[in-house]
Design an enzyme around this catalytic site. Structure first.
Site, PDB file in Angstrom:
ATOM      1  CB  ALA A 240     -50.197  16.634 -27.297  1.00  0.00           C
TER       2      ALA A 240
ATOM      3  NE  ARG B  21     -65.329  13.155 -30.351  1.00  0.00           N
ATOM      4  CZ  ARG B  21     -65.287  12.569 -31.541  1.00  0.00           C
ATOM      5  NH1 ARG B  21     -66.190  11.673 -31.881  1.00  0.00           N
ATOM      6  NH2 ARG B  21     -64.326  12.867 -32.390  1.00  0.00           N
TER       7      ARG B  21
ATOM      8  N   GLY C 149     -60.217  18.109 -43.023  1.00  0.00           N
ATOM      9  CA  GLY C 149     -59.758  19.210 -43.858  1.00  0.00           C
ATOM     10  C   GLY C 149     -59.918  18.826 -45.327  1.00  0.00           C
TER      11      GLY C 149
ATOM     12  CD  GLU D 279     -58.337  21.614 -40.776  1.00  0.00           C
ATOM     13  OE1 GLU D 279     -58.921  20.789 -40.052  1.00  0.00           O
ATOM     14  OE2 GLU D 279     -57.506  21.279 -41.641  1.00  0.00           O
TER      15      GLU D 279
ATOM     16  CG  ASN E 238     -61.313  11.128 -32.494  1.00  0.00           C
ATOM     17  OD1 ASN E 238     -60.344  11.720 -32.043  1.00  0.00           O
ATOM     18  ND2 ASN E 238     -61.519  10.970 -33.793  1.00  0.00           N
TER      19      ASN E 238
ATOM     20  NE  ARG F 288     -49.514 -20.292 -11.355  1.00  0.00           N
ATOM     21  CZ  ARG F 288     -49.106 -20.620 -10.131  1.00  0.00           C
ATOM     22  NH1 ARG F 288     -49.526 -21.726  -9.560  1.00  0.00           N
ATOM     23  NH2 ARG F 288     -48.266 -19.845  -9.490  1.00  0.00           N
TER      24      ARG F 288
ATOM     25  CE1 TYR G 157     -49.249 -25.629  -9.025  1.00  0.00           C
ATOM     26  CE2 TYR G 157     -48.641 -26.320  -6.815  1.00  0.00           C
ATOM     27  CZ  TYR G 157     -48.467 -25.493  -7.908  1.00  0.00           C
ATOM     28  OH  TYR G 157     -47.495 -24.541  -7.888  1.00  0.00           O
TER      29      TYR G 157
HETATM   30  C1  UD1 Z   1     -56.641  17.320 -38.483  1.00  0.00           C
HETATM   31  C2  UD1 Z   1     -56.318  18.131 -39.709  1.00  0.00           C
HETATM   32  C3  UD1 Z   1     -57.364  17.877 -40.792  1.00  0.00           C
HETATM   33  C4  UD1 Z   1     -57.415  16.411 -41.103  1.00  0.00           C
HETATM   34  C5  UD1 Z   1     -57.625  15.584 -39.847  1.00  0.00           C
HETATM   35  C6  UD1 Z   1     -57.465  14.132 -40.143  1.00  0.00           C
HETATM   36  C7  UD1 Z   1     -55.236  20.162 -38.916  1.00  0.00           C
HETATM   37  C8  UD1 Z   1     -55.423  21.568 -38.561  1.00  0.00           C
HETATM   38  N1  UD1 Z   1     -56.323  19.526 -39.340  1.00  0.00           N
HETATM   39  O1  UD1 Z   1     -57.871  17.764 -37.988  1.00  0.00           O
HETATM   40  O2  UD1 Z   1     -57.061  18.600 -41.960  1.00  0.00           O
HETATM   41  O3  UD1 Z   1     -58.453  16.146 -42.033  1.00  0.00           O
HETATM   42  O4  UD1 Z   1     -56.662  15.931 -38.831  1.00  0.00           O
HETATM   43  O5  UD1 Z   1     -57.856  13.397 -39.033  1.00  0.00           O
HETATM   44  O6  UD1 Z   1     -54.149  19.636 -38.841  1.00  0.00           O
HETATM   45  N2  UD1 Z   1     -52.705  17.123 -31.604  1.00  0.00           N
HETATM   46  C9  UD1 Z   1     -51.687  17.423 -30.739  1.00  0.00           C
HETATM   47  N3  UD1 Z   1     -51.566  18.682 -30.252  1.00  0.00           N
HETATM   48  C10 UD1 Z   1     -52.428  19.668 -30.597  1.00  0.00           C
HETATM   49  C11 UD1 Z   1     -53.480  19.357 -31.477  1.00  0.00           C
HETATM   50  C12 UD1 Z   1     -53.583  18.088 -31.982  1.00  0.00           C
HETATM   51  O7  UD1 Z   1     -50.877  16.537 -30.399  1.00  0.00           O
HETATM   52  O8  UD1 Z   1     -52.233  20.783 -30.113  1.00  0.00           O
HETATM   53  C13 UD1 Z   1     -52.836  15.758 -32.133  1.00  0.00           C
HETATM   54  C14 UD1 Z   1     -54.115  15.115 -31.666  1.00  0.00           C
HETATM   55  O9  UD1 Z   1     -53.899  14.365 -30.476  1.00  0.00           O
HETATM   56  C15 UD1 Z   1     -54.453  14.194 -32.821  1.00  0.00           C
HETATM   57  C16 UD1 Z   1     -53.881  14.916 -34.028  1.00  0.00           C
HETATM   58  O10 UD1 Z   1     -52.931  15.826 -33.534  1.00  0.00           O
HETATM   59  O11 UD1 Z   1     -53.790  12.965 -32.718  1.00  0.00           O
HETATM   60  C17 UD1 Z   1     -54.932  15.608 -34.839  1.00  0.00           C
HETATM   61  O12 UD1 Z   1     -55.575  16.576 -34.037  1.00  0.00           O
HETATM   62  P1  UD1 Z   1     -57.114  16.856 -34.155  1.00  0.00           P
HETATM   63  O13 UD1 Z   1     -57.461  17.992 -33.315  1.00  0.00           O
HETATM   64  O14 UD1 Z   1     -57.856  15.581 -33.985  1.00  0.00           O
HETATM   65  O15 UD1 Z   1     -57.188  17.296 -35.682  1.00  0.00           O
HETATM   66  P2  UD1 Z   1     -58.480  17.390 -36.549  1.00  0.00           P
HETATM   67  O16 UD1 Z   1     -59.289  18.528 -36.064  1.00  0.00           O
HETATM   68  O17 UD1 Z   1     -59.116  16.072 -36.641  1.00  0.00           O
END
Ligand code: UD1
Ligand code: CA
Length: 458
Positions: free
Chosen positions: A12, A17, A139, A154, A227, A333, A366
């Site tokens: 989602a 970035r 995390g 986190e 990202n 083609r 051709y």
């Molecule tokens: C998350 C983990 C962290 C881990 C890291 C690894 C949590 C709270 N933290 O952090 O421990 O080290 O991933 O990369 O889980 N997403 C959604 N909906 C949301 C939020 C996120 O679909 O509401 C998806 C994002 O698109 C992404 C993934 O979940 O693909 C991770 O979300 P992101 O916000 O990047 O997590 P991090 O802060 O990196």
């Protein structure tokens, strides 16, 4: 019987970035959306269901992957990874085991996930973790004195001591569905980011006395999330390096493994040699001893043994026989069926044609919508005029026809077997088999004719 496996893919995120209007998971790695790579890995685990949590650019994501056969779960507002997984849970069976994957982490190996699934107790949690030199942003896995996982903290919430821990959460986890539902319902967003953290379920599980197993990927590239365009390019290079290594392990000679791009499936026979700057797209099969010269783009082709592709060709949707020589600078083609021993040379474009064994078209032609027999020689500059602006017509060229240079074949037209066509002809009617046919003004000479001479100007 073991519990059914259901996979939840988080997709989602907006990908701020990336600075792009394209949803993050639709950016392409090796020609395919990031999410398609994750789905392919998910399918290898033969789950009973795949749920994709989508949000930003949602309709675009669903459209791009409409064939995927997955359960699409909307997450209107991104309130954290825990909130995201929670959106899918009403559709997950209580008795299932849930594996969480990420739409923007494409290099995860199915084997790593298999190992994680195998490590998890039937009713327990398993986490994929990794030791990183630079754990910032991830995390942290906090263990107790006995080395058991106690919780995940986190980055933004970590104390200096916790931040110093180098074992990180990759995000991939396995959990029993019924318990996961209960834990997710209990999440609070009282943290630095005001999000519902999936990672907070770890401490809840520990509090219930569950033991948590951890496994690590063989290679840290498996857990790389994308990202930014920089990270996308980095992961592309890692992916392409893996493809090159796989091919070389099978015996393929690559003149430079860093200058090869495989955007799809490339299957090679023995003693295949691939020169630099070649792009393979879709499904390409190269027979034994095929040689591909530099600067070729080859999409959805099957190429027979001992065929040479000389430099600078663009070949699409062709089946090419044994011992052919294509290029340099040939364009196939879509829709050609080329028999063995055919030569197609520079600046020759061929479309939707069948070309019989041993036929040659070496320069500047051709040939479209044409059936070419065997042993045909097509002279330089031969053009099939297959299109009247509205309709396409076929040209049929019999076996052993010889076509002189600079001939136009106005379709629909047939050249009988063994016919010879004089150079410069415009052929509009059937040319009979075995005969010489010419269609051009007879050559005339004006005896004594003098070129005009410029009057000298004063
Ligand atoms: C998350 C983990 C962290 C881990 C890291 C690894 C949590 C709270 N933290 O952090 O421990 O080290 O991933 O990369 O889980 N997403 C959604 N909906 C949301 C939020 C996120 O679909 O509401 C998806 C994002 O698109 C992404 C993934 O979940 O693909 C991770 O979300 P992101 O916000 O990047 O997590 P991090 O802060 O990196
Ligand atoms: Ca985040």
């Amino acid at each position: 019987m073991s519990a059914p496996l259901e996979i939840v893919i988080l997709a989602a995120g907006q990908g701020k970035r990336m600075f792009s209007d394209v949803p993050k998971v639709l950016h392409r790695l090796a020609g395919q959306p990031l999410l398609a790579h994750v789905l392919a890995s998910a399918r290898k685990l033969t789950p009973s269901a795949v749920h994709v949590v989508y949000g930003h650019g949602g309709e675009q994501v669903r459209e791009a992957l409409s064939q995927a056969g997955v359960d699409w779960v909307p997450q209107a507002e991104q309130k954290g990874t825990g909130h995201a997984v929670a959106q899918a849970m009403p559709r997950v069976a209580d008795e299932a085991r849930v594996l969480v994957l990420y739409g923007d982490v494409p290099l995860i190996r199915p084997q790593t996930l298999q190992d994680l699934l195998a490590a998890a107790a039937p009713d327990g949690l398993a986490l994929l973790t990794a030791e990183l030199e630079a754990p910032a942003g991830y995390g942290r896995i906090i263990r107790d004195a006995a080395g058991r996982v106690a919780k995940i903290v986190e980055s933004t919430d970590a104390t200096p001591a916790e931040a110093a821990v180098r074992e990180v959460n990759t995000g991939f986890l396995v959990a029993p569905a019924a318990k996961l539902k209960k834990w997710l319902a209990g999440l609070r967003n009282h943290n630095d980011q005001g999000e519902y953290y999936l990672t907070d379920i770890i401490a809840m599980a520990v509090a219930e006395g569950l033991s948590i197993v951890t496994r690590s990927p063989r290679n840290v590239s498996e857990i790389l999330g994308i990202n930014s365009k920089q990270e996308l390019a980095d992961v592309e290079r890692i992916y392409q390096k893996q493809q090159a290594e796989r091919l070389m392990l099978q015996g393929v000679t690559l003149r430079d493994p860093a200058r090869l791009d495989v955007r799809g499936d490339l299957v090679c026979g023995r003693d295949v040699v691939i020169d630099v700057n070649v792009i393979f797209e879709g499904k390409v099969v190269l027979g034994d001893r095929v040689q591909v010269g530099p600067n070729n783009v080859i999409r959805d082709c099957t190429i027979g043994a001992d065929t040479q592709i000389l430099p600078n060709c663009v070949l699409e949707e062709a089946t090419i026989g044994h011992r052919c020589r294509i290029g340099p600078f040939s364009r196939l083609r879509p829709g050609n069926l080329i028999a063995e021993g055919v030569h197609i040379g520079n600046f020759v474009e061929v479309k939707k044609s069948d070309v019989g064994a041993g036929s040659k078209m070496n320069h500047l032609s051709y040939i479209g919508d044409t059936t070419v027999g065997g042993g045909v020689n097509i002279g330089a500059g031969t053009i099939t005029c297959n299109y009247d602006g509205a309709n396409k017509y076929r040209t049929v060229i019999g076996d052993n026809v010889f076509i002189g240079s600079n001939t136009s074949l106005v379709a629909p037209v047939t050249l009988g077997a063994g016919a010879t066509i004089g150079a410069g002809s415009v052929i509009t009617k059937e040319a009979p088999a075995g005969e010489l046919t010419l269609a051009r003004p007879a050559q005339v000479t004006k005896p004594g004719w003098k070129r005009p001479i410029k009057k000298s100007s004063k």
